[in-house]
Design an enzyme around this catalytic site. Sequence first.
Site, PDB file in Angstrom:
ATOM      1  N   ILE A 175       0.865  -1.179   0.000  1.00  0.00           N
ATOM      2  CA  ILE A 175       0.000   0.000   0.000  1.00  0.00           C
ATOM      3  C   ILE A 175       0.905   1.233   0.000  1.00  0.00           C
ATOM      4  CG2 ILE A 175      -1.789   1.267   1.226  1.00  0.00           C
ATOM      5  CD1 ILE A 175      -2.729  -1.407   0.034  1.00  0.00           C
ATOM      6  N   LYS A 176       0.652   2.114  -0.956  1.00  0.00           N
ATOM      7  CA  LYS A 176       1.508   3.281  -1.155  1.00  0.00           C
ATOM      8  C   LYS A 176       0.947   4.479  -0.393  1.00  0.00           C
ATOM      9  CE  LYS A 176       4.198   4.471  -5.257  1.00  0.00           C
ATOM     10  NZ  LYS A 176       4.121   4.572  -6.725  1.00  0.00           N
TER      11      LYS A 176
END
Length: 323
Positions: A125-126
């Site tokens: 997850i960025k």
Amino acid sequence: MISIWCDFIERSFLQDEFKTLVREGKIQGATSNPSIFAQALKSESYKESINELKQQGKEPKEIYESLAIEDIKSASEILMPLFLENPQNGLISIEIDPFLSNDINASIDEGVRLWHEINAKNVMIKVPATQSGYTIMEHLMLRGINVNATLVFTKEQSRRVLQAFQKANTQAQGVISVFVSRFDRVIDPQLKDEKLCGKYGIANAIAIYKDFLSQKPQQNYRILFASTGVKEKNAIYNDEGYYVYPLAFENCVNTLPLPTLHALQMQNLKAPSMQQIASFDDLEIAASLEEMDINLVAIEEQLLQDGLKSFEQSFELMLDSLA
């Protein structure tokens, strides 16, 4: 050796060339962001799916997420054998809605939801490296979720990200995405001495990498060099690998746009020599820039804000196109 990731996602690409790049060992992972998906969804390969989702009464963000999750799932399946062999490889990133970046609870909820909906251990997850972002990263990592910290321009950001990772203290994978070429795009036009063109982005990236190593990070945390494509070749930027070869450090990642990936000479991907590193002395270059009244602190903040705004604009335009 440095790990090469592909900074591109698009459905027809995933079904064909992406598989070849993975099979031939040319890439070991992939990244995406709102700008990449905004461009990808213009492709004909999504037209039928978009029409079907609209007919089902889906809202624009629901349509985007349905398409993005399907693509990330496809990429994660292709990359999974690499991940199972070595959990530092075979990773694929998806970014949280950029309009939630200052809402800690909403960002955590969305990150957790995306992680569960994609349901693949090799997904990251960025999250942007901002004040809110550091807390978001820590909470995602506490849940065993891999995190890609994006829009990193300074040592301070890198240290704050690493602190968030270490505070969570899990086995989740974490990468600190240091943006490289954007510095030079801002600085080069202001320079009186062409010898300094194309220097600071690499020098700053090397300085952040050295500082990161000095913190003695756990093995599951790494530096990722991003924004490493050459926009326009000229006498200075005379090679697509200009921002790749000097940063080919051990146990790092470099995520590349397709044109750079296609042009890359794999035999040149070896750790830079001490002489090469010395030619990018960040303190010496910074001192020269300051003599020219170039305010690096202001540029760092500008690049971060511009990056956040760019992701928001891309996301908004993409949602408008799905309305």
